[in-house]
Scaffold this motif. Structure first.
Motif, short mmCIF file in Angstrom:
data_model
loop_
_atom_site.label_atom_id
_atom_site.label_comp_id
_atom_site.label_asym_id
_atom_site.label_seq_id
_atom_site.Cartn_x
_atom_site.Cartn_y
_atom_site.Cartn_z
N LEU A 233 3.59 -8.09 26.36
CA LEU A 233 4.59 -9.04 26.85
C LEU A 233 4.26 -9.48 28.27
O LEU A 233 4.45 -10.64 28.62
N LYS A 234 3.74 -8.57 29.06
CA LYS A 234 3.34 -8.93 30.43
C LYS A 234 2.21 -9.96 30.42
O LYS A 234 2.17 -10.85 31.26
N VAL A 235 1.30 -9.85 29.45
CA VAL A 235 0.16 -10.76 29.35
C VAL A 235 0.63 -12.19 29.11
O VAL A 235 0.03 -13.14 29.63
N ILE A 236 1.69 -12.37 28.34
CA ILE A 236 2.14 -13.71 27.98
C ILE A 236 3.37 -14.17 28.78
O ILE A 236 4.04 -15.14 28.40
N THR A 237 3.65 -13.49 29.89
CA THR A 237 4.74 -13.89 30.79
C THR A 237 4.13 -14.39 32.09
O THR A 237 3.24 -13.73 32.64
N PRO A 238 4.58 -15.53 32.61
CA PRO A 238 4.02 -16.04 33.86
C PRO A 238 4.08 -15.00 34.98
O PRO A 238 5.10 -14.31 35.14
N GLN A 239 2.99 -14.90 35.72
CA GLN A 239 2.87 -13.87 36.75
C GLN A 239 3.96 -13.99 37.81
O GLN A 239 4.46 -12.98 38.31
N HIS A 240 4.37 -15.20 38.15
CA HIS A 240 5.38 -15.39 39.20
C HIS A 240 6.74 -14.78 38.84
O HIS A 240 7.59 -14.62 39.70
N MET A 241 6.92 -14.40 37.57
CA MET A 241 8.19 -13.81 37.15
C MET A 241 8.27 -12.31 37.44
O MET A 241 9.31 -11.70 37.21
#
Length: 165
Positions: free
Chosen positions: A29-37
């Motif tokens: 899930l971290k891989v497909i979530t924008p880093q700025h979040m």
């Protein structure tokens, strides 16, 4: 009470097994979530998804606002679908269904999210300005990240649309 629904479909030239292995690992899930979040899992990511699993994480959907989110994986049919439901977090309701099905040349991944914004009429006013805009951004990022990871089927259709009830 206004309910909203986000519906997304995307196809990839990979096997059902490869798609399932990726989606059923909470760490991805971290891989497909924008880093700025600032997405960070705190617990529940030690094993592949199973019914009853509780996953705790924090996320910053907007600058200056970080929230805790607790999801329960309520349904799992290996290789076909799973459902996560928010138990605590920013939404009054969050029910997210993930489907995988074989198609010619690969798989189709489908997401259907039914959600409700808190704060009554104020939440409804914020939906088009903040929430819907943010969800579009997140799913556009996911679409591009998944293409980067798995490629894209020729002539595949990508869908992202919202409904309200």
């Amino acid at each position: 009470m206004k309910l909203y629904q986000l519906h997304s479909k995307q196809s990839f030239p990979i096997s059902v097994e490869k798609a399932w292995n990726f989606l059923s690992d909470p760490n991805n899930l971290k891989v497909i979530t924008p880093q700025h979040m600032g997405f960070k899992i705190h617990s529940g990511n030690e094993r592949a998804m199973f019914a009853g699993q509780i996953i705790q994480y924090t996320v910053s959907p907007f600058p200056g606002y970080t929230t805790k989110w607790v999801s329960e994986i309520t349904h799992v049919k290996e290789g076909e679908y799973f459902v996560d439901e928010q138990r605590f977090g920013p939404y009054a309701l969050w029910h997210h269904k993930h489907f995988i099905k074989p198609v010619d040349g690969g798989v189709e991944m489908e997401d259907i999210i039914d959600y409700k914004i808190p704060f009554g009429i104020l939440g409804q006013l914020a939906h088009p300005i903040l929430v819907k805009k943010q969800l579009k951004q997140i799913f556009s990022f996911r679409e591009q990240k998944l293409i980067e990871l798995f490629g894209s089927l020729e002539n595949s259709t990508k869908e992202l649309h919202f409904n309200s009830f």
